[in-house]
Design a protein around this motif. Sequence first.
Motif, PDB file in Angstrom:
ATOM      1  N   LYS A   1      11.903  50.309  57.820  1.00  0.00           N
ATOM      2  CA  LYS A   1      12.928  50.364  56.775  1.00  0.00           C
ATOM      3  C   LYS A   1      14.124  49.525  57.196  1.00  0.00           C
ATOM      4  CE  LYS A   1      14.970  54.555  58.638  1.00  0.00           C
ATOM      5  NZ  LYS A   1      15.348  55.932  58.458  1.00  0.00           N
ATOM      6  N   GLY A   2      14.923  49.165  56.217  1.00  0.00           N
ATOM      7  CA  GLY A   2      16.112  48.374  56.508  1.00  0.00           C
ATOM      8  C   GLY A   2      16.593  47.717  55.233  1.00  0.00           C
ATOM      9  N   LYS A   3      17.717  46.989  55.366  1.00  0.00           N
ATOM     10  CA  LYS A   3      18.214  46.351  54.150  1.00  0.00           C
ATOM     11  C   LYS A   3      17.410  45.091  53.850  1.00  0.00           C
ATOM     12  CE  LYS A   3      22.020  43.601  56.007  1.00  0.00           C
ATOM     13  NZ  LYS A   3      23.414  43.252  55.842  1.00  0.00           N
TER      14      LYS A   3
ATOM     15  N   LYS B   1       8.468  42.925  48.825  1.00  0.00           N
ATOM     16  CA  LYS B   1       9.620  43.496  49.543  1.00  0.00           C
ATOM     17  C   LYS B   1       9.773  42.749  50.855  1.00  0.00           C
ATOM     18  CE  LYS B   1       9.214  48.328  48.046  1.00  0.00           C
ATOM     19  NZ  LYS B   1       8.877  49.671  48.571  1.00  0.00           N
ATOM     20  N   ALA B   2      11.014  42.493  51.227  1.00  0.00           N
ATOM     21  CA  ALA B   2      11.258  41.821  52.514  1.00  0.00           C
ATOM     22  C   ALA B   2      12.523  42.383  53.140  1.00  0.00           C
ATOM     23  CB  ALA B   2      11.400  40.322  52.309  1.00  0.00           C
ATOM     24  N   ILE B   3      12.442  42.694  54.421  1.00  0.00           N
ATOM     25  CA  ILE B   3      13.625  43.211  55.126  1.00  0.00           C
ATOM     26  C   ILE B   3      14.279  42.049  55.869  1.00  0.00           C
ATOM     27  CG2 ILE B   3      14.393  44.678  57.042  1.00  0.00           C
ATOM     28  CD1 ILE B   3      12.283  46.720  56.187  1.00  0.00           C
ATOM     29  N   GLY B   4      15.557  41.873  55.608  1.00  0.00           N
ATOM     30  CA  GLY B   4      16.277  40.783  56.270  1.00  0.00           C
ATOM     31  C   GLY B   4      17.678  40.644  55.706  1.00  0.00           C
ATOM     32  N   ASN B   5      18.285  39.528  56.034  1.00  0.00           N
ATOM     33  CA  ASN B   5      19.662  39.290  55.627  1.00  0.00           C
ATOM     34  C   ASN B   5      19.718  38.756  54.194  1.00  0.00           C
ATOM     35  OD1 ASN B   5      22.043  37.244  55.352  1.00  0.00           O
ATOM     36  ND2 ASN B   5      22.626  38.636  56.987  1.00  0.00           N
ATOM     37  N   GLU B   6      20.521  39.445  53.382  1.00  0.00           N
ATOM     38  CA  GLU B   6      20.622  39.128  51.953  1.00  0.00           C
ATOM     39  C   GLU B   6      21.037  37.668  51.708  1.00  0.00           C
ATOM     40  OE1 GLU B   6      23.206  41.834  49.824  1.00  0.00           O
ATOM     41  OE2 GLU B   6      23.678  40.281  48.356  1.00  0.00           O
ATOM     42  N   ARG B   7      22.048  37.223  52.457  1.00  0.00           N
ATOM     43  CA  ARG B   7      22.600  35.889  52.194  1.00  0.00           C
ATOM     44  C   ARG B   7      21.599  34.793  52.549  1.00  0.00           C
ATOM     45  NH1 ARG B   7      28.590  35.613  54.516  1.00  0.00           N
ATOM     46  NH2 ARG B   7      28.441  33.535  53.625  1.00  0.00           N
ATOM     47  N   THR B   8      20.903  34.968  53.678  1.00  0.00           N
ATOM     48  CA  THR B   8      19.951  33.909  54.054  1.00  0.00           C
ATOM     49  C   THR B   8      18.736  33.922  53.133  1.00  0.00           C
ATOM     50  OG1 THR B   8      19.061  35.367  55.756  1.00  0.00           O
ATOM     51  CG2 THR B   8      20.595  33.707  56.498  1.00  0.00           C
ATOM     52  N   ILE B   9      18.346  35.117  52.684  1.00  0.00           N
ATOM     53  CA  ILE B   9      17.217  35.194  51.745  1.00  0.00           C
ATOM     54  C   ILE B   9      17.591  34.469  50.448  1.00  0.00           C
ATOM     55  CG2 ILE B   9      15.814  36.744  50.305  1.00  0.00           C
ATOM     56  CD1 ILE B   9      16.027  38.824  52.619  1.00  0.00           C
ATOM     57  N   GLU B  10      18.775  34.794  49.965  1.00  0.00           N
ATOM     58  CA  GLU B  10      19.277  34.176  48.730  1.00  0.00           C
ATOM     59  C   GLU B  10      19.299  32.653  48.866  1.00  0.00           C
ATOM     60  OE1 GLU B  10      20.157  35.592  45.896  1.00  0.00           O
ATOM     61  OE2 GLU B  10      21.137  33.890  44.921  1.00  0.00           O
ATOM     62  N   ALA B  11      19.829  32.184  49.999  1.00  0.00           N
ATOM     63  CA  ALA B  11      19.956  30.740  50.220  1.00  0.00           C
ATOM     64  C   ALA B  11      18.576  30.078  50.337  1.00  0.00           C
ATOM     65  CB  ALA B  11      20.758  30.480  51.491  1.00  0.00           C
TER      66      ALA B  11
ATOM     67  N   THR C   1      15.307  39.342  41.481  1.00  0.00           N
ATOM     68  CA  THR C   1      15.551  39.755  42.873  1.00  0.00           C
ATOM     69  C   THR C   1      16.625  40.826  42.890  1.00  0.00           C
ATOM     70  OG1 THR C   1      17.059  37.898  43.087  1.00  0.00           O
ATOM     71  CG2 THR C   1      14.890  37.598  44.020  1.00  0.00           C
ATOM     72  N   GLU C   2      16.360  41.846  43.683  1.00  0.00           N
ATOM     73  CA  GLU C   2      17.334  42.939  43.803  1.00  0.00           C
ATOM     74  C   GLU C   2      17.540  43.223  45.290  1.00  0.00           C
ATOM     75  OE1 GLU C   2      17.935  47.566  42.301  1.00  0.00           O
ATOM     76  OE2 GLU C   2      16.017  46.558  41.975  1.00  0.00           O
ATOM     77  N   TYR C   3      18.783  43.132  45.705  1.00  0.00           N
ATOM     78  CA  TYR C   3      19.080  43.387  47.123  1.00  0.00           C
ATOM     79  C   TYR C   3      19.454  44.855  47.292  1.00  0.00           C
ATOM     80  CZ  TYR C   3      18.965  38.360  47.336  1.00  0.00           C
ATOM     81  OH  TYR C   3      18.542  37.058  47.250  1.00  0.00           O
ATOM     82  N   LYS C   4      18.883  45.465  48.300  1.00  0.00           N
ATOM     83  CA  LYS C   4      19.129  46.884  48.506  1.00  0.00           C
ATOM     84  C   LYS C   4      19.545  47.145  49.947  1.00  0.00           C
ATOM     85  CE  LYS C   4      16.065  48.753  44.969  1.00  0.00           C
ATOM     86  NZ  LYS C   4      14.939  49.612  44.689  1.00  0.00           N
ATOM     87  N   ASP C   5      20.332  48.201  50.100  1.00  0.00           N
ATOM     88  CA  ASP C   5      20.780  48.552  51.452  1.00  0.00           C
ATOM     89  C   ASP C   5      19.651  49.137  52.285  1.00  0.00           C
ATOM     90  OD1 ASP C   5      23.297  47.632  51.198  1.00  0.00           O
ATOM     91  OD2 ASP C   5      24.125  49.523  50.444  1.00  0.00           O
TER      92      ASP C   5
END
Lengths: 242, 242
Positions: free
Chosen positions: A104-106, A178-188, A209-213
């Motif tokens: 689990k993770g953001k 689903k992917a666990i990782g950093n929102e900003r780098t995923i977005e970029a 795309t939906e970013y979740k904590d």
Amino acid sequence: MNKIWNKALLFIISIALGIIFMTQYNTVQNVLGTDKTINEKTSDLNDEMTKLNIEKNQLRDELDRLKAEAEVNDALLKEREEEIQRIEEELNKQKILSGHYDVKGKGVVITIDADPNAYINLAYSHQYILALISYLNNAGVEAISINGQRYTNYTEIVPVLDHINVNGVALVLPLEIKAIGNERTIEASLNFVGGIVSQMTQIGFVIETEYKDEIQINKFVGDKEFIYATPIEPIEDELLEQ
Amino acid sequence: MVFIRFKSFNILIFILTIFVSAAVVHGTNVKIDENTIYLLEKINNFEIVVKNERVNVENLKHEIEVEKGKMVSVNESEYFDTIIEMNKNIQELKHYNGFTDVRGPGIIMRVSDSVSEDETIDIMDKIVHDVDITVLINDLKSAGAEAIIINGKRIINISEVVCAGPLLKINGDSVSAPFLISAIGDPEALYNAVNEEGTYAYELKNVWGMEVATMKSYNLFISKLPKFFEENYEIQYAEIAE
């Protein structure tokens, strides 16, 4: 009458004499102690003091030894705890990477569906899913799943008719990645101009795309048997490095 | 009768008087002078010192007991068993995750840009793109590849193969054509996965004119991920969900 008085007087005198005698005896005993002389008492005390000193020194040595041992022990235990912690961290890292544990993770939940006005054959477009995973990896994600199928080192996406098989399980649209990782780098990594999301949108996919904590990614259920790849033993490994 | 009793009483008084006198004489005989009092005082003080020393010794004994109680025994065999077990798990996972060198049979592939002189083919279609390599990797995985490496970059589940201008980026490093792909697995199955008609590699070669050459090998060596990658890679976002 006179006789009675005499008797009473003598009785009182004898009581008084008895008290005087015992008091005198006790006083002498208290001042001088028992039968021992002052020299004997001093000698006894000296002996006891010497014994106590020897015992005290031995006990102090024992205590110092125990404290030193405890110090060495504590340092050893601390060192071992740190070593175990370091190995545990490495083990956790490998466990997470293997995909054989729920994690689990953001992170991000990407929903891929087809535009109602476009004809999309998922099997023919499976390379876009592969490319999307590659771009998620480019963003440094640590775990990926496609409709609950964990993407492991040996996961293949096989096009079959109009669907895809992931880990041998048939999947159709909509896909939820689903992917666990950093929102900003995923977005970029996904949404740059001409990037994978825009390419997929162009051919008729609808991507949300939906970013979740916190998201949870299930483990891969299954085994992998190595038949051909033989690990090279560390000793051989070291020799190769030399 | 009364006389006799009276006489006995007198004798008792007499005896008591003798005792008292003896006691008084004994008291005066002890010769308690100033020197005696001084010595007695010193003995008393000495007794106090000895008493304190006894307390000190008892305290030390207690302290030793406490110290012994605090002493945590270091169980050597348990510690080493734990370390061995954890390292064994790590080693197995590392093999699974692509963190060990491996050896085995498989295929070697060489893929490079198209040399076709067919002008109807767009120049961009003559170049080996990231998605081409991604699909080839996927095809090899589908054919049961147990380890894959491209131009020295070990492919694992977190590897990205993305476009970086005229180059590709794999595991954070730039890679240029020609792409040398080695895969360990059943050589026959792997060979067919990239040579049979209808496969992606077949299309690359026969439709787009890419240079695709494959050969079987019965003793391939595929190196693990570089040590700095293994040491520096950290899990930052994912954690094992209990």
